[in-house]
Structures are given as structure tokens and as C-alpha cells.
Design a protein around this motif. Structure first.
Motif, PDB file in Angstrom:
ATOM      1  N   CYS A  10      22.571-106.166  11.648  1.00 41.76           N
ATOM      2  CA  CYS A  10      22.687-104.783  11.185  1.00 41.76           C
ATOM      3  C   CYS A  10      24.147-104.393  11.364  1.00 41.76           C
ATOM      4  O   CYS A  10      24.620-104.311  12.499  1.00 41.76           O
ATOM      5  N   TRP A  11      24.861-104.224  10.260  1.00 39.72           N
ATOM      6  CA  TRP A  11      26.240-103.720  10.341  1.00 39.72           C
ATOM      7  C   TRP A  11      26.115-102.201  10.369  1.00 39.72           C
ATOM      8  O   TRP A  11      26.015-101.554   9.338  1.00 39.72           O
ATOM      9  N   ALA A  12      26.086-101.677  11.561  1.00 38.95           N
ATOM     10  CA  ALA A  12      25.694-100.291  11.778  1.00 38.95           C
ATOM     11  C   ALA A  12      26.806 -99.310  11.417  1.00 38.95           C
ATOM     12  O   ALA A  12      26.584 -98.293  10.764  1.00 38.95           O
ATOM     13  N   ILE A  13      28.009 -99.617  11.883  1.00 43.27           N
ATOM     14  CA  ILE A  13      29.179 -98.775  11.582  1.00 43.27           C
ATOM     15  C   ILE A  13      30.266 -99.725  11.104  1.00 43.27           C
ATOM     16  O   ILE A  13      30.914-100.406  11.895  1.00 43.27           O
ATOM     17  N   SER A  14      30.427 -99.802   9.781  1.00 44.62           N
ATOM     18  CA  SER A  14      31.306-100.814   9.206  1.00 44.62           C
ATOM     19  C   SER A  14      32.051-100.289   7.990  1.00 44.62           C
ATOM     20  O   SER A  14      31.442 -99.696   7.092  1.00 44.62           O
ATOM     21  N   ALA A  15      33.352-100.566   7.961  1.00 41.50           N
ATOM     22  CA  ALA A  15      34.140-100.328   6.753  1.00 41.50           C
ATOM     23  C   ALA A  15      34.705-101.648   6.241  1.00 41.50           C
ATOM     24  O   ALA A  15      35.639-101.671   5.450  1.00 41.50           O
ATOM     25  N   HIS A  16      34.135-102.756   6.707  1.00 42.13           N
ATOM     26  CA  HIS A  16      34.629-104.068   6.274  1.00 42.13           C
ATOM     27  C   HIS A  16      34.159-104.333   4.845  1.00 42.13           C
ATOM     28  O   HIS A  16      33.012-104.036   4.505  1.00 42.13           O
ATOM     29  N   PRO A  17      35.027-104.906   4.006  1.00 41.54           N
ATOM     30  CA  PRO A  17      34.649-105.160   2.604  1.00 41.54           C
ATOM     31  C   PRO A  17      33.375-105.996   2.443  1.00 41.54           C
ATOM     32  O   PRO A  17      32.683-105.879   1.430  1.00 41.54           O
ATOM     33  N   ASN A  18      33.022-106.809   3.431  1.00 42.07           N
ATOM     34  CA  ASN A  18      31.828-107.659   3.315  1.00 42.07           C
ATOM     35  C   ASN A  18      30.526-106.916   3.606  1.00 42.07           C
ATOM     36  O   ASN A  18      29.456-107.505   3.545  1.00 42.07           O
ATOM     37  N   GLY A  19      30.618-105.630   3.935  1.00 47.39           N
ATOM     38  CA  GLY A  19      29.400-104.846   4.191  1.00 47.39           C
ATOM     39  C   GLY A  19      29.768-103.485   4.732  1.00 47.39           C
ATOM     40  O   GLY A  19      30.152-103.371   5.883  1.00 47.39           O
ATOM     41  N   GLN A  20      29.670-102.454   3.892  1.00 53.62           N
ATOM     42  CA  GLN A  20      30.122-101.121   4.304  1.00 53.62           C
ATOM     43  C   GLN A  20      28.950-100.177   4.537  1.00 53.62           C
ATOM     44  O   GLN A  20      28.036-100.078   3.710  1.00 53.62           O
ATOM     45  N   SER A  21      29.004 -99.484   5.664  1.00 50.33           N
ATOM     46  CA  SER A  21      28.044 -98.406   5.910  1.00 50.33           C
ATOM     47  C   SER A  21      28.324 -97.263   4.931  1.00 50.33           C
ATOM     48  O   SER A  21      29.458 -97.076   4.489  1.00 50.33           O
ATOM     49  N   VAL A  22      27.269 -96.496   4.660  1.00 49.23           N
ATOM     50  CA  VAL A  22      27.373 -95.369   3.730  1.00 49.23           C
ATOM     51  C   VAL A  22      26.971 -94.099   4.465  1.00 49.23           C
ATOM     52  O   VAL A  22      26.026 -94.096   5.262  1.00 49.23           O
ATOM     53  N   VAL A  23      27.685 -93.011   4.212  1.00 49.46           N
ATOM     54  CA  VAL A  23      27.366 -91.726   4.852  1.00 49.46           C
ATOM     55  C   VAL A  23      25.986 -91.270   4.371  1.00 49.46           C
ATOM     56  O   VAL A  23      25.699 -91.243   3.167  1.00 49.46           O
ATOM     57  N   ARG A  24      25.132 -90.941   5.350  1.00 47.23           N
ATOM     58  CA  ARG A  24      23.715 -90.702   5.087  1.00 47.23           C
ATOM     59  C   ARG A  24      23.413 -89.290   4.584  1.00 47.23           C
ATOM     60  O   ARG A  24      22.443 -89.068   3.851  1.00 47.23           O
ATOM     61  N   SER A  25      24.218 -88.319   5.014  1.00 48.90           N
ATOM     62  CA  SER A  25      23.892 -86.923   4.703  1.00 48.90           C
ATOM     63  C   SER A  25      25.137 -86.059   4.841  1.00 48.90           C
ATOM     64  O   SER A  25      26.177 -86.522   5.315  1.00 48.90           O
ATOM     65  N   GLY A  26      24.993 -84.803   4.446  1.00 47.42           N
ATOM     66  CA  GLY A  26      26.085 -83.843   4.645  1.00 47.42           C
ATOM     67  C   GLY A  26      27.113 -83.888   3.528  1.00 47.42           C
ATOM     68  O   GLY A  26      26.898 -84.462   2.464  1.00 47.42           O
ATOM     69  N   LYS A  27      28.250 -83.305   3.814  1.00 49.13           N
ATOM     70  CA  LYS A  27      29.321 -83.084   2.845  1.00 49.13           C
ATOM     71  C   LYS A  27      29.807 -84.375   2.175  1.00 49.13           C
ATOM     72  O   LYS A  27      30.196 -84.397   1.016  1.00 49.13           O
ATOM     73  N   PHE A  28      29.788 -85.487   2.935  1.00 46.56           N
ATOM     74  CA  PHE A  28      30.345 -86.745   2.418  1.00 46.56           C
ATOM     75  C   PHE A  28      29.251 -87.749   2.034  1.00 46.56           C
ATOM     76  O   PHE A  28      29.516 -88.935   1.885  1.00 46.56           O
ATOM     77  N   GLU A  29      28.032 -87.269   1.858  1.00 47.07           N
ATOM     78  CA  GLU A  29      26.889 -88.155   1.567  1.00 47.07           C
ATOM     79  C   GLU A  29      27.194 -89.098   0.406  1.00 47.07           C
ATOM     80  O   GLU A  29      27.740 -88.689  -0.621  1.00 47.07           O
ATOM     81  N   GLY A  30      26.858 -90.380   0.601  1.00 44.91           N
ATOM     82  CA  GLY A  30      27.044 -91.367  -0.461  1.00 44.91           C
ATOM     83  C   GLY A  30      28.380 -92.087  -0.430  1.00 44.91           C
ATOM     84  O   GLY A  30      28.551 -93.105  -1.098  1.00 44.91           O
ATOM     85  N   MET A  31      29.333 -91.586   0.342  1.00 46.14           N
ATOM     86  CA  MET A  31      30.630 -92.265   0.437  1.00 46.14           C
ATOM     87  C   MET A  31      30.524 -93.439   1.404  1.00 46.14           C
ATOM     88  O   MET A  31      29.812 -93.366   2.408  1.00 46.14           O
ATOM     89  N   THR A  32      31.232 -94.522   1.113  1.00 46.70           N
ATOM     90  CA  THR A  32      31.309 -95.606   2.087  1.00 46.70           C
ATOM     91  C   THR A  32      32.263 -95.193   3.199  1.00 46.70           C
ATOM     92  O   THR A  32      33.121 -94.312   3.008  1.00 46.70           O
ATOM     93  N   LEU A  33      32.128 -95.851   4.349  1.00 44.01           N
ATOM     94  CA  LEU A  33      33.029 -95.545   5.460  1.00 44.01           C
ATOM     95  C   LEU A  33      34.471 -95.874   5.083  1.00 44.01           C
ATOM     96  O   LEU A  33      35.396 -95.166   5.469  1.00 44.01           O
ATOM     97  N   GLY A  34      34.656 -96.928   4.281  1.00 41.23           N
ATOM     98  CA  GLY A  34      36.017 -97.267   3.823  1.00 41.23           C
ATOM     99  C   GLY A  34      36.635 -96.161   2.982  1.00 41.23           C
ATOM    100  O   GLY A  34      37.813 -95.820   3.136  1.00 41.23           O
TER     101      GLY A  34
END
Length: 315
Positions: free
Chosen positions: A37-61
Motif C-alpha cells: 500500500c503506497w499510502a502517502i506517495s508522490a513517486h511517479p511509479n504510484g501516486q496517492s490522490v487527494v480523497r476529499s476537500g478543496k484539492f480532491e482528485g489531485m495527485t500528491l505530485g
């Protein structure tokens, strides 16, 4: 912004993976062999996505690139850390990671990989491989070539709650029956030393990277002693496991109430058990086992109420 940023993890299938990420955390995993589980990741091989709120849908990168104000004045060309939960249903390959300089030179500018492990749960008698017994590079090469793995590798028994710091250059492996939270540099560079002669799904022996592995392995092995410090308050216990040049890692054990100042560029929080509420001057947010979130810069004073265990890190 004075509110937490909740993230949706990414899952990676692995030959050694299992189903604990679903069974214990309720995650919707891609298969019965889900190892990471890549829980908090901005690595190109697997990026977490914002789940809710103002930035919902954005990748951490994306968030890092476009809203750097959320991460304080931390000076880096990329998000520096990666939090994973690993389900070692079978033995992982014996491996070693390069440092920043070697990775920059030989891995297209990738970061090196120093990591650390918190044992969430494990089977009775579970082990890790941590370090080796070779006194010189020549001896290391000879023992690898002769397949003297029992003589070469150091094994350590583990139990839930144990913590290990694994600097780049350390030969290591998780063995079967372990559930681990890993905090690491944001890197996906691994050199396999030994893989139990396993074959991939196409029947091919899995690739080893012996030349690079031998290049980067620290010889003789240097054991890093972890000396946690513990601070108890009326409603919580804070354990500081490690403060290194790459990351500081804590466990927050809240049994009633914790109040802190967010005085870092940002903090990564993984709820490994329990549930509660995070309260800031902008509102209240429920947290529960399996949630992963970032406490951004200028969050200010916040409280956690409830009964929850969290592994927390910052650069």
C-alpha cells in the motif's frame, strides 16, 4: 490552510503479497497477492490522490508542484518521503538500496533509499534479515558466488511494536508473516541480491542486480542502534523512534487527548489502529484505522481526541 489533507492509497501487486491489506484495513485491493500500500506517495511509479476537500482528485505530485505553500519552505525538487504498508505473506528478496549520490549517477537522478520499519503485526517467530557477516568486499563477493546465504546473512527475530532503521547500503529483507509500516525516501530503486531462485509468472528466474548491489553494500555491516525517547502526557504517549537527515519518525498513541503545534514544513500521518477526531481552528475531521493524511504547513495548534495509534513522520 488549517485542515488535514486525506489521501487515497495506491496498491502494488507483488509475488510475496497477500490479503492482509484488505482483511485488516478494509482496502479494496487488486488481487490476492497485494504486497504494498503506497499510502502517502508522490513517486511517479504510484501516486496517492487527494480523497476529499478543496484539492480532491489531485495527485500528491500535482499538489507539491502547484501548491508548494502547503509544504512550507522545504527545499527539494520533489516530494521527499514515501509511506508504505507492506504485507509480507512470503519472504521478500534479499536486497540493498543505493545512497543519493549513487542513485543520482546510475538511476537517472532518482533519490537514494534509506528507510525504516515499524512492525504493526507479525506471526510468532517472524524474522527480518538485517545486515551481513562479510568483513571485506572480497569476502562478500565470495559468499554470494558460493551461495553461502546462511553464513552471510544476519537474521533478527521481531515482534509487534519493534522499530528498525535501515540506511542505504544495508543488506536487508522482510521475511514471511510480517505487516510493516515503512517510512522511506521517495525512491523505487532496489538491487536484488538473492531471491530464493523464485520464478515470475512467466516461469523466468527473477532478475538479480549483483554488480550494483555489491557496489553499494556497506562492508563491514554497521548496525544502527535505535534508541527511542518516550514522552507521556495525561491523554497520550509520544515515542520518537528516529531523527535522521532524511526523516524523523514518531508514534502517537492517543488514549484520550493530544494537543500539539504543527511546527514542521508538513507531517505525514498514518492511522494504524483505532479512531478519533482531529480538531483545528477550521473544523473537525474524523480519522480511523487505515486513514493516511498530511498535516500541512501553518496548520497551527491542533488536537487529536479518541483512541488511536498513528505513525507520523516529517523530513
Amino acid at each position: 490552510m488549517k485542515q488535514p489533507i486525506f489521501l487515497r492509497p495506491v496498491f502494488q501487486e507483488r509475488i510475496w503479497g497477500g490479503t492482509k491489506l484488505r482483511d485488516l484495513y478494509g482496502y479494496d485491493i487488486p488481487s490476492e497477492q497485494t504486497g504494498e500500500c503506497w499510502a502517502i506517495s508522490a513517486h511517479p511509479n504510484g501516486q496517492s490522490v487527494v480523497r476529499s476537500g478543496k484539492f480532491e482528485g489531485m495527485t500528491l505530485g500535482q499538489l507539491w508542484d502547484e501548491h508548494r505553500e502547503l509544504f512550507g519552505h522545504y527545499d527539494s525538487d520533489r516530494f521527499p518521503l514515501l509511506t508504505k504498508i507492506l504485507d509480507a505473506n512470503d519472504d521478500l528478496s534479499v536486497q540493498v538500496h543505493p545512497d543519493d549520490e549513487y542513485a543520482r549517477t546510475y538511476e537517472n537522478g532518482e533519490l537514494g533509499k534509506t528507510e525504516c520499519w515499524y512492525v504493526i503485526d507479525c506471526e510468532e517467530g517472524a524474522e527480518i534479515i538485517l545486515g551481513h557477516n562479510a568483513r571485506t568486499k572480497e569476502e562478500l563477493v565470495e559468499m554470494i558466488e558460493k551461495g553461502q546465504w546462511d553464513k552471510l546473512l544476519r537474521r533478527v527475530k521481531v515482534k509487534p511494536g519493534d522499530f528498525f532503521y535501515v540506511p542505504s547500503g544495508t543488506i536487508h529483507a522482510l521475511c514471511s508473516g510480517l505487516l510493516i509500516l515503512e517510512t522511506q525516501q521517495s525512491s523505487d530503486t532496489t538491487y536484488r541480491v538473492y531471491d530464493y531462485d523464485r520464478r515470475d509468472k512467466n516461469g523466468n528466474l527473477r532478475e538479480l542486480h549483483l554488480d550494483k548491489a555489491i557496489d553499494v553494500t556497506t562492508v563491514p555491516h554497521v548496525q544502527t542502534q535505535v534508541e527511542p525517547t518516550v514522552v507521556k502526557t495525561a491523554g497520550a504517549t509520544i515515542t520518537t523512534f528516529v531523527e535522521s537527515e532524511y526523516f524523523t519518525v514518531y508514534k502517537w498513541d492517543v488514549h484520550e487527548h493530544l494537543e500539539l503545534e504543527q511546527d514542521q514544513p508538513f507531517m505525514l500521518v498514518s492511522v494504524i489502529d483505532g479512531e478519533g477526531t482531529i480538531i483545528t481552528e477550521e473544523g473537525e475531521w474524523k480519522i480511523r484505522k487505515g486513514d493516511h493524511l498530511i498535516l500541512p504547513y501553518q496548520l497551527g495548534t491542533f488536537q487529536v481526541k479518541g483512541t488511536a495509534q498513528m505513525i507520523v513522520s516529517h523530513p
